[in-house]
Write a protein that holds these residues in place. Sequence first.
Motif, PDB file in Angstrom:
ATOM      1  N   UNK A 123     -11.612 -10.695  -2.116  1.00 18.55           N
ATOM      2  CA  UNK A 123     -11.246  -9.503  -2.075  1.00 18.55           C
ATOM      3  C   UNK A 123     -10.392  -8.455  -3.043  1.00 18.55           C
ATOM      4  N   UNK A 124     -10.624  -7.308  -3.056  1.00 20.19           N
ATOM      5  CA  UNK A 124      -9.917  -6.356  -3.845  1.00 20.19           C
ATOM      6  C   UNK A 124      -9.189  -5.358  -2.791  1.00 20.19           C
ATOM      7  N   UNK A 125      -8.028  -5.181  -2.880  1.00 19.38           N
ATOM      8  CA  UNK A 125      -7.309  -4.113  -2.123  1.00 19.38           C
ATOM      9  C   UNK A 125      -6.530  -3.132  -3.025  1.00 19.38           C
ATOM     10  N   UNK A 126      -6.851  -1.997  -2.766  1.00 17.46           N
ATOM     11  CA  UNK A 126      -6.344  -0.848  -3.436  1.00 17.46           C
ATOM     12  C   UNK A 126      -5.280  -0.254  -2.603  1.00 17.46           C
ATOM     13  N   UNK A 127      -3.975  -0.509  -3.091  1.00 12.88           N
ATOM     14  CA  UNK A 127      -3.010  -0.186  -2.390  1.00 12.88           C
ATOM     15  C   UNK A 127      -2.689   1.340  -2.416  1.00 12.88           C
ATOM     16  N   UNK A 128      -1.977   1.815  -1.360  1.00 17.71           N
ATOM     17  CA  UNK A 128      -1.370   3.372  -1.560  1.00 17.71           C
ATOM     18  C   UNK A 128      -1.807   4.359  -0.672  1.00 17.71           C
ATOM     19  N   UNK A 129      -2.937   4.376   0.103  1.00 21.26           N
ATOM     20  CA  UNK A 129      -3.654   5.478   0.906  1.00 21.26           C
ATOM     21  C   UNK A 129      -2.778   5.435   2.166  1.00 21.26           C
ATOM     22  N   UNK A 130      -2.891   6.880   2.469  1.00 25.07           N
ATOM     23  CA  UNK A 130      -2.185   7.461   3.744  1.00 25.07           C
ATOM     24  C   UNK A 130      -0.804   6.993   3.973  1.00 25.07           C
ATOM     25  N   UNK A 131      -0.556   6.108   4.995  1.00 24.55           N
ATOM     26  CA  UNK A 131       0.734   5.544   5.219  1.00 24.55           C
ATOM     27  C   UNK A 131       0.759   4.101   4.846  1.00 24.55           C
ATOM     28  N   UNK A 132       0.210   3.603   3.871  1.00 25.26           N
ATOM     29  CA  UNK A 132       0.494   2.386   3.663  1.00 25.26           C
ATOM     30  C   UNK A 132       1.568   2.001   2.973  1.00 25.26           C
ATOM     31  N   UNK A 133       2.322   1.043   3.389  1.00 28.38           N
ATOM     32  CA  UNK A 133       3.869   1.069   3.267  1.00 28.38           C
ATOM     33  C   UNK A 133       3.984   0.250   1.780  1.00 28.38           C
ATOM     34  N   UNK A 134       3.753   1.012   0.613  1.00 33.62           N
ATOM     35  CA  UNK A 134       3.668   0.319  -0.573  1.00 33.62           C
ATOM     36  C   UNK A 134       4.648   0.775  -1.559  1.00 33.62           C
ATOM     37  N   UNK A 135       4.913   2.120  -1.906  1.00 32.18           N
ATOM     38  CA  UNK A 135       6.123   2.316  -2.689  1.00 32.18           C
ATOM     39  C   UNK A 135       7.464   2.852  -2.084  1.00 32.18           C
ATOM     40  N   UNK A 181      -6.847   8.250  -8.272  1.00 30.24           N
ATOM     41  CA  UNK A 181      -6.917   8.517  -7.039  1.00 30.24           C
ATOM     42  C   UNK A 181      -8.059   7.147  -6.202  1.00 30.24           C
ATOM     43  N   UNK A 182      -7.994   7.261  -4.930  1.00 33.36           N
ATOM     44  CA  UNK A 182      -8.404   6.170  -4.179  1.00 33.36           C
ATOM     45  C   UNK A 182      -9.869   5.738  -4.326  1.00 33.36           C
ATOM     46  N   UNK A 183     -10.594   6.861  -4.005  1.00 37.33           N
ATOM     47  CA  UNK A 183     -12.034   6.592  -4.086  1.00 37.33           C
ATOM     48  C   UNK A 183     -12.583   6.228  -5.271  1.00 37.33           C
ATOM     49  N   UNK A 184     -12.079   6.829  -6.537  1.00 36.38           N
ATOM     50  CA  UNK A 184     -12.543   6.414  -7.659  1.00 36.38           C
ATOM     51  C   UNK A 184     -12.306   5.149  -8.006  1.00 36.38           C
ATOM     52  N   UNK A 185     -11.078   4.514  -7.635  1.00 38.46           N
ATOM     53  CA  UNK A 185     -10.625   3.333  -7.989  1.00 38.46           C
ATOM     54  C   UNK A 185     -11.649   2.265  -7.150  1.00 38.46           C
ATOM     55  N   UNK A 186     -11.772   2.561  -5.868  1.00 39.06           N
ATOM     56  CA  UNK A 186     -12.635   1.607  -4.918  1.00 39.06           C
ATOM     57  C   UNK A 186     -13.943   1.525  -5.589  1.00 39.06           C
ATOM     58  N   UNK A 187     -14.560   2.736  -5.522  1.00 44.17           N
ATOM     59  CA  UNK A 187     -16.010   2.663  -6.295  1.00 44.17           C
ATOM     60  C   UNK A 187     -16.211   1.978  -7.733  1.00 44.17           C
ATOM     61  N   UNK A 188     -15.284   2.221  -8.309  1.00 42.77           N
ATOM     62  CA  UNK A 188     -15.091   1.472  -9.583  1.00 42.77           C
ATOM     63  C   UNK A 188     -15.226   0.188  -9.637  1.00 42.77           C
ATOM     64  N   UNK A 189     -14.161  -0.506  -8.707  1.00 43.27           N
ATOM     65  CA  UNK A 189     -14.164  -2.056  -8.426  1.00 43.27           C
ATOM     66  C   UNK A 189     -15.389  -2.224  -7.961  1.00 43.27           C
ATOM     67  N   UNK A 190     -16.045  -1.770  -6.703  1.00 46.93           N
ATOM     68  CA  UNK A 190     -17.406  -1.948  -6.405  1.00 46.93           C
ATOM     69  C   UNK A 190     -18.471  -2.037  -7.475  1.00 46.93           C
ATOM     70  N   UNK A 191     -18.464  -1.120  -8.405  1.00 44.24           N
ATOM     71  CA  UNK A 191     -19.300  -1.289  -9.208  1.00 44.24           C
ATOM     72  C   UNK A 191     -19.263  -2.571 -10.181  1.00 44.24           C
ATOM     73  N   UNK A 192     -17.777  -2.729 -10.426  1.00 37.31           N
ATOM     74  CA  UNK A 192     -17.538  -3.888 -11.270  1.00 37.31           C
ATOM     75  C   UNK A 192     -18.115  -5.200 -10.460  1.00 37.31           C
TER      76      UNK A 192
END
Length: 507
Positions: A123-135, A181-192
């Motif tokens: 799996x690929x998990x793109x961190x940081x959306x909404x209230x994801x306790x990331x940074x 941003x998040x959608x570009x990163x998610x769909x770029x990884x999906x295309x990969x």
Amino acid sequence: MTDVSNVLLITIDSLRRDFCGAYADEPWMTDYAVETENLDRFAERATVFDTHWAGSLPCMPQRREFLAGVREFPWRPWGPAEPFDDLVPGLARENGVYPYLVTDHFHYFEAGGEGYWTDYSGFEFVRGHERDAWRPTPRRPDEGLLAQSGIAPGEADTVERTNAQYARNVEEFDPTDETDFFAPRVFAKAADWVHESAEWDEWFCYVDSFDVHEPFHCPEPYASMYTDEDPRDPDLRVWPAYASVDDQEMDERELEFVRSQFAGKVTMVDRWFGRVLDALGEEGLWEDTMVVVTTDHGYALGDHGYLAKNYQPTYDEIARTPLFVYHPDATEDRVDALTSSVDLYPTLLSAMGIDPPTSHGADLLPLLAGETDSVSGRDCVLYGYFGSGVNVTDGRYTYLHPPADTDAPLYRYGTRYEGSRYRDGTPDPAAIEPAEVPYAESPVWRVPAEPTVQNEDPLLYDVTEDPRQTENLATSRPQECDRMRSLAERRLRDLGAPIEQFDRLGL
């Protein structure tokens, strides 16, 4: 229909069907047409489902429907996968199909979302959306974004997880570079993944995009695409509260800005979704891949005076959802049969040649092949939130039935007895009892739960004549009201819903 080698499931969180060109004959919330070029070209290739509803709401209950085939809202609220759930990725792996997940949906990795991702082989998990306790830093992020998120600068200092978490997560994002941003990163990884998937003979990939979920914080050009306002104006919110327009004291200018930013996110998601379509073509995968595109629920943008979801009556802007399914053997362009989110479970498995376990859903492949024009035995679909009322549709009418006795006992059923998402504590041990659910052989706990009220009066709408649900017919058409109530009663009995649900609902 022949089995396919690959199945690609894509969910776009909070996507409203009336923001998709394929449903352009439905009423728009805005005065502009939203650009969805790639969803539209996919719809031309796929079968479009016109009478499709969500089931158990909101986010994680819907994913249990997609991945475990359980219509869960009569038994429990938001919660983890159960140990006895036969999840799609686990069954795929057991049958030699490589399961892969691409997501920025952080609820999978917090309390109450456990277990849904563990069966994937990668799996690929793109961190940081909404209230994801990331940074954790900066402690006091950009004041303009804080203001647009409903947070005063001093309120960012709290150790509680608030909307300020998002501002910290995106502090280093370039608002002119959408690739941050998040959608570009998610769909770029999906295309990969699509390009790399030739390493495996058969695969199941779930792309779960948290966009277009709030906050509606868009990079350019999308932030300015549907508004003449300054999209960084701190007086204009990108993160409305889960409350009515009046309670938020939101004027028409602010409301229209929220709509414009939602629309911008839809177009951003659409453009990057197009990368996945391109990859499927470049790799020659259309001949042996089924592709499903849908959402978990919609989002109110001032409809009926509400913003967001969960607390108001479950109107169709929340519950009536888009569904597009491409199968290389499909013969139908559009399907008007009554379908629901829980149907994805047996459909995904059947397409992979896996015999689906018993579930609350129905295989949609015969509809795609034109072998039938309806789901056998189905004359209604049940949907709603745990602990509230119950809603039912027959495709023409929607009936929103309120609780009759909010003081009547209510219980949630599951293998966990503590609060699942919000850590609302452990109830009195004397009140916890062993119990059973009809869709599993394993025992569960029965735990007292608190009810909610989304509508106090019955609401009945003819959505063929009144798709915006503006005229409540409950008083003027009492016979239809009684008929729809009877459908809800029968469907709850068919599911084996807990007896106390009938008592509290007055059914």
